[in-house]
Design a protein around this motif. Structure first.
Motif, short mmCIF file in Angstrom:
data_model
loop_
_atom_site.label_atom_id
_atom_site.label_comp_id
_atom_site.label_asym_id
_atom_site.label_seq_id
_atom_site.Cartn_x
_atom_site.Cartn_y
_atom_site.Cartn_z
N GLY A 129 16.43 -12.79 8.44
CA GLY A 129 16.45 -13.76 7.35
C GLY A 129 15.09 -14.11 6.81
O GLY A 129 14.98 -14.83 5.85
N ALA A 130 14.01 -13.60 7.42
CA ALA A 130 12.67 -13.92 6.93
C ALA A 130 11.77 -12.70 7.04
O ALA A 130 11.43 -12.26 8.12
N SER A 131 11.41 -12.13 5.90
CA SER A 131 10.46 -11.03 5.88
C SER A 131 9.35 -11.38 4.91
O SER A 131 9.60 -11.60 3.73
N PHE A 132 8.13 -11.41 5.40
CA PHE A 132 6.99 -11.79 4.56
C PHE A 132 6.34 -10.57 3.90
O PHE A 132 5.22 -10.67 3.42
N ALA A 133 7.06 -9.44 3.90
CA ALA A 133 6.50 -8.21 3.35
C ALA A 133 6.01 -8.43 1.93
O ALA A 133 6.72 -8.97 1.09
N GLY A 134 4.76 -8.03 1.68
CA GLY A 134 4.20 -8.16 0.34
C GLY A 134 3.50 -9.47 0.08
O GLY A 134 2.80 -9.62 -0.92
N ASN A 135 3.66 -10.44 0.98
CA ASN A 135 3.01 -11.74 0.78
C ASN A 135 1.60 -11.77 1.35
O ASN A 135 0.71 -12.42 0.81
N TYR A 136 1.40 -11.09 2.48
CA TYR A 136 0.09 -11.06 3.11
C TYR A 136 -0.71 -9.85 2.63
O TYR A 136 -0.18 -8.94 2.00
N GLU A 137 -2.00 -9.82 2.96
CA GLU A 137 -2.88 -8.75 2.48
C GLU A 137 -3.07 -7.65 3.53
O GLU A 137 -3.18 -7.93 4.73
N THR A 138 -3.10 -6.42 3.05
CA THR A 138 -3.41 -5.24 3.87
C THR A 138 -4.57 -4.51 3.21
O THR A 138 -4.62 -4.38 1.98
N TYR A 139 -5.49 -4.01 4.02
CA TYR A 139 -6.66 -3.28 3.50
C TYR A 139 -6.74 -1.93 4.19
O TYR A 139 -6.70 -1.85 5.43
N LEU A 140 -6.86 -0.88 3.39
CA LEU A 140 -6.89 0.48 3.91
C LEU A 140 -8.29 1.09 3.75
O LEU A 140 -9.05 0.69 2.87
N GLY A 141 -8.57 2.07 4.61
CA GLY A 141 -9.83 2.80 4.48
C GLY A 141 -11.06 1.97 4.79
O GLY A 141 -12.08 2.10 4.10
N ILE A 142 -11.01 1.15 5.83
CA ILE A 142 -12.11 0.23 6.13
C ILE A 142 -13.03 0.84 7.19
O ILE A 142 -12.59 1.30 8.24
N GLN A 143 -14.32 0.81 6.91
CA GLN A 143 -15.32 1.32 7.85
C GLN A 143 -15.53 0.32 8.98
O GLN A 143 -15.30 -0.89 8.82
N PHE A 144 -16.01 0.83 10.13
CA PHE A 144 -16.16 -0.01 11.31
C PHE A 144 -17.03 -1.23 11.04
O PHE A 144 -16.70 -2.34 11.44
N GLU A 145 -18.15 -1.03 10.35
CA GLU A 145 -19.09 -2.15 10.13
C GLU A 145 -18.51 -3.21 9.19
O GLU A 145 -19.06 -4.31 9.08
N SER A 146 -17.40 -2.91 8.51
CA SER A 146 -16.79 -3.87 7.58
C SER A 146 -15.57 -4.57 8.18
O SER A 146 -14.91 -5.36 7.50
N LEU A 147 -15.26 -4.28 9.44
CA LEU A 147 -14.02 -4.80 10.02
C LEU A 147 -13.98 -6.33 10.05
O LEU A 147 -12.94 -6.94 9.79
N GLU A 148 -15.11 -6.97 10.39
CA GLU A 148 -15.10 -8.43 10.45
C GLU A 148 -14.79 -9.02 9.07
O GLU A 148 -13.99 -9.95 8.93
N LYS A 149 -15.43 -8.47 8.03
CA LYS A 149 -15.23 -8.94 6.65
C LYS A 149 -13.75 -8.84 6.26
O LYS A 149 -13.17 -9.79 5.73
N TYR A 150 -13.13 -7.69 6.55
CA TYR A 150 -11.74 -7.49 6.11
C TYR A 150 -10.74 -8.17 7.04
O TYR A 150 -9.64 -8.50 6.62
N THR A 151 -11.13 -8.40 8.26
CA THR A 151 -10.29 -9.20 9.16
C THR A 151 -10.19 -10.63 8.62
O THR A 151 -9.10 -11.22 8.58
N LEU A 152 -11.30 -11.18 8.16
CA LEU A 152 -11.31 -12.52 7.58
C LEU A 152 -10.48 -12.56 6.28
O LEU A 152 -9.69 -13.48 6.05
N LYS A 153 -10.66 -11.54 5.43
CA LYS A 153 -9.90 -11.51 4.17
C LYS A 153 -8.40 -11.42 4.43
O LYS A 153 -7.59 -12.06 3.74
#
Length: 876
Positions: A133-157
């Motif tokens: 009864g509850a699917s949040f698909a499409g509501n949250y953000e997903t980021y593809l192709g992220i380099q290791f040094e950028s993981l913290e930045k995209y984890t926060l986003k």
């Protein structure tokens, strides 16, 4: 590195709770146990982000957000403050050194040689996501192709996407605590796919349990998931593994990983790829096998992208109706919705009373012990719905025969049966219906049916007399004292079959493309004394005992309070008491004994009296219209008669006309008496079940409606043997099918035992702002739309256009006050059509999903000459 409560590996042998890792993380970990090719990675749990959550809750911005939430009316204003909180997060939140080391060491333990050089996908995973009864698909953000040094930045986003207004709004609608935000994050190895897509273990379009649907495109799956392209679509039968259909999409775009930087880009598709199938048959069938394997593991329908999750939008089939994959499919018809206009299921108790009625019909007419068994017989009350098994019925009455009579109730059902009915006929004759024609005739008032011309007058008189006697003597009622079926069946046969159906067929043949004549023809059967029409007129008469000028500037609430405080005229209250004696046992959704009757909750009827008072004047007078239509009927009859060219048709027209005007209006009379009886049954049940409250066996008297009548009687007869726990265990068992139906996202007219929803071919217009349906009451009108799912959902103003799914007699007062009507479900003999014709309201029916397409306040035109609803504020 050993696992802890802050980080889990995707290939973990320990299956954590969804509340720790969220729905996506939980599914990916679960899938890894199936030895499928799931990219490895980690889940940063909800606990990993607790420090960030605490910091946010200490901010002044968050406290302002909480203050806004205290007033429900301010919810839409929360968007701005949430955006400010997200901006604060980007400037003020960062991982601790401990957190960075944990994340790095975890990834290094999985990818020791290249953890800092490979690309990653960073995906949100909500602990409230992917539950039933509850699917949040499409509501949250997903980021593809992220380099290791950028993981913290995209984890926060990805983390702050749990603060998006769209997420908060969805949570509010699903009943979650909006103030309590939390999220987990999946970090997994990025796969540079040549082809990607989405697979569904049931067909999401028609709900068929035995079909897998796969959609795909070249490149990464975001082009499919994000709706960037029209992908290729493949439908495969699970049992035979045969490809049912292949539809190549336009595929004009492709999503590719960026080179040397984070994220992805949307590029133009190569011309040759646009025309190619993105999947060959071998790969497609491998995907289908994986989908079937995953579905069996989950034991529920699923969809898959890079992981898998339960589908939350399918229609589950109650076990009473379900057949196994190798059994003959059964075709079901929802009488509750199609004929009575009840989209949601009745209460379990209310439906079980109908089951008793069906059982009596089976025994009396068919001498059947299992007529009300949905698998063995013709019909059953399952989960609050009155369901007919057409597969069994077709073994005695052909689909063509059925469509001849269903057409006037619902044309969509007719079209479905014509195109699909023969596929569903059971191989052997249904024994519970296997009565000879001679035997059936012995059970029916055959002479009154055959000699309907000679006996119509005495049949009407006898029906009226027996019905009045039933109303007077209901407390002493036993079947031998009430034989109105001996008169009801022939009188309805005369009015409907030998009257209205014949008239309609002549009109279709001679005047199909002449809207003006069809309008005159429509007037022939208007203003007949249907009991619901008389109720509407009596309501109008009630409003005439009030001072219109006094209430012109008073609200509906003020009017209702005056009613309660006895401030209206004495004459009004006297007439109101007379009205309630005649109609007080009726109401919205009246077939279900759980629903309030007018005498229990008069608010609905008082609101309609208020609307009638303000709307009607010398130019808008329902009683005057009714009288004028009756006076003009002979003239209309002569006009149409003169236009019919075939002499045999003229004779048939004359006879059918007399049958219709003398008998057609009786088709609603029986329901009037049934509802009266149901109300008396309700009063008796409520009186008897008081003991359950007294003995503390139930918490709320409304809980009795979750029991079927058989269980309730057993409990009452053995009340001392029951505990509260035992009663509620019985409630859970009895109400299971009702809960299943109540979760349905869409209510079909016809569906089968493997979940497939059968639909008629949609009528399409060349214009974007036109919706095509069927005319059931002629005319054309413009006005502002009011979309209602129930009679008293919101205030209805005179002159508005009523947009709803279907109606029953409880809607009659509201229909009188509207300017025009459009319905998702209906036919010429459905309630909404009858009442709209009586009160000169243009009405178009049979427009699927209408209540979601049209918005409140939108300017619309009901063109019930062409059978079109026009959305005037939108582009053509």
């Amino acid at each position: 590195m050993s696992e802890n409560k802050r980080i889990y590996f995707l290939n973990s042998e320990i299956l954590p709770e969804i509340s720790e890792v969220g729905g996506k993380g939980f599914s990916l970990i679960k899938l890894s146990t199936l030895k499928l090719n799931v990219p490895n990675g980690i889940v940063l749990t909800v606990n990993f982000f607790q420090e960030w959550i605490n910091k946010i809750k200490e901010t002044e911005l968050y406290l302002q957000f909480i203050e806004l939430l205290k007033d429900e009316n301010n919810f839409e204003n929360c968007s701005s403050i949430l955006n400010q909180i997200k901006e604060w997060c980007l400037s003020n939140l960062s991982l601790t050194e401990e957190g960075k080391q944990e994340m790095e060491q975890s990834l290094k333990s999985i990818f020791p040689d290249d953890y800092n050089s490979i690309l990653y996908a960073v995906r949100s995973s909500s602990p409230e996501e992917d539950l039933f009864g509850a699917s949040f698909a499409g509501n949250y953000e997903t980021y593809l192709g992220i380099q290791f040094e950028s993981l913290e930045k995209y984890t926060l986003k990805s983390f702050i996407s749990c603060l998006d207004f769209r997420v908060m709004k969805y949570k509010s609608e699903k009943g979650f605590d909006v103030a309590d935000f939390k999220i987990a994050i999946v970090i997994m190895k990025q796969i540079n796919s040549d082809v990607s897509g989405v697979g569904f273990s049931i067909n999401p379009i028609n709900n068929d349990y035995d079909e897998v649907v796969v959609t795909s495109n070249f490149g990464l799956g975001e082009s499919v998931v994000g709706g960037i392209v029209t992908p290729d679509e493949y439908i495969v039968n699970k049992l035979s593994k045969k490809i049912v259909s292949t539809k190549l999409g336009t595929k004009d775009k492709v999503v590719k990983l960026n080179t040397g930087k984070d994220e992805t880009s949307v590029l133009n598709q190569k011309e040759e790829n646009k025309k190619l199938s993105s999947l060959n048959e071998d790969i497609l069938l491998q995907i289908v096998d994986n989908i079937i394997q995953i579905e069996k593991h989950y034991e529920i329908p699923i969809d898959i992208e890079f992981g898998a999750r339960p589908i939350t939008t399918f229609n589950k089939i109650p076990k009473e109706l379900f057949t196994n994959e190798n059994e003959k499919r059964q075709l079901y018809f929802d009488m509750t919705y199609v004929v009575q206009g009840l989209e949601k299921p009745m209460s379990t108790l209310g439906a079980s009373i109908f089951k008793l009625f069906l059982r009596c019909v089976g025994k009396v007419i068919f001498n059947s012990e299992h007529f009300d068994d949905i698998k063995k017989g013709a019909a059953d009350a399952v989960g609050g719905k009155l369901i007919f098994n057409l597969s069994n019925i077709f073994t005695k009455l052909s689909p063509d025969f059925i469509t001849n009579y269903v057409n006037n109730v619902n044309k969509q059902v007719t079209d479905i049966i014509k195109s699909e009915g023969n596929k569903y006929i059971n191989d052997s004759v249904c024994q519970e219906l296997n009565v000879s024609k001679f035997g059936l005739l012995l059970k029916l008032p055959v002479f009154r049916i055959i000699l309907y011309k000679l006996l119509v007058k005495s049949t009407k008189e006898n029906f009226d007399r027996k019905s009045e006697q039933f109303m007077r003597e209901y407390e002493q009622y036993i079947p031998k004292n009430y034989h109105s079926n001996n008169y009801f069946i022939p009188i309805v046969f005369t009015g409907v079959i030998k009257g209205y159906v014949v008239l309609n067929s002549i009109c279709d043949k001679d005047f199909k493309d002449q809207p003006e004549i069809r309008g005159t023809f429509n007037d022939l059967t208007k203003s007949l004394p249907y009991v619901t029409i008389l109720m509407g007129l009596d309501l109008y008469k009630l409003s005439q005992h009030l001072d219109k000028n006094y209430y012109m500037n008073k609200s509906q609430d003020e009017f209702y309070q005056d009613f309660l405080d006895k401030k209206l005229s004495q004459e009004f209250y006297e007439k109101y008491e007379e009205f309630m004696k005649k109609y007080g046992f009726r109401g919205d959704g009246e077939l279900d004994i759980m629903n309030d009757r007018y005498y229990e909750n008069p608010r609905t009827i008082i609101n309609q009296i208020y609307s009638s008072l303000l709307m009607n004047d010398e130019n808008r007078n329902p009683q005057k219209d009714y009288d004028e239509a009756n006076a003009k009927r002979p003239e209309n009859f002569q006009k149409i008669k003169s236009l019919i060219k075939n002499k045999e048709d003229v004779k048939a027209f004359e006879e059918a006309y007399q049958n219709a005007i003398n008998c057609l209006y009786y088709r609603e009379s029986h329901k009037y008496y049934i509802i009266f009886a149901f109300t008396k049954i309700k009063e008796l049940i409520l009186e008897r079940t008081k003991i359950l409250l007294e003995k503390n066996l139930i918490d709320d008297i409304k809980d009795i409606y979750k029991l079927n009548i058989f269980s309730l009687n057993k409990i009452l007869e053995n009340v001392d043997d029951y505990t509260k726990e035992k009663v509620y265990n019985q409630i859970a068992e009895d109400n299971e099918a009702h809960e299943v139906f109540n979760m349905w996202k869409r209510t079909p007219l016809i569906f089968d035992s493997r979940g497939k929803i059968l639909s008629a071919e949609k009528k399409k217009s060349n214009k974007k702002n036109e919706l095509i349906g069927d005319t059931v009451s002629f005319g054309k009108v413009r006005g502002k739309a009011k979309v209602l799912n129930s009679v008293d959902e919101k205030e209805f103003y005179h002159g508005e256009i009523l947009i709803t799914k279907a109606t029953d007699p409880g809607w009659t007062p509201l229909i009188i006050n509207c300017a025009g009507i459009a319905l998702e479900v209906g036919g010429m003999l459905q309630h909404g059509a009858l009442v709209s014709r009586e009160f000169n309201k243009p009405c178009v029916v049979g427009i699927e999903n209408l209540t979601n397409i049209i918005k409140d306040g939108e300017e619309v035109e009901i063109d019930a000459i062409e059978g079109v609803v026009r959305l005037l504020d939108r582009e053509e």
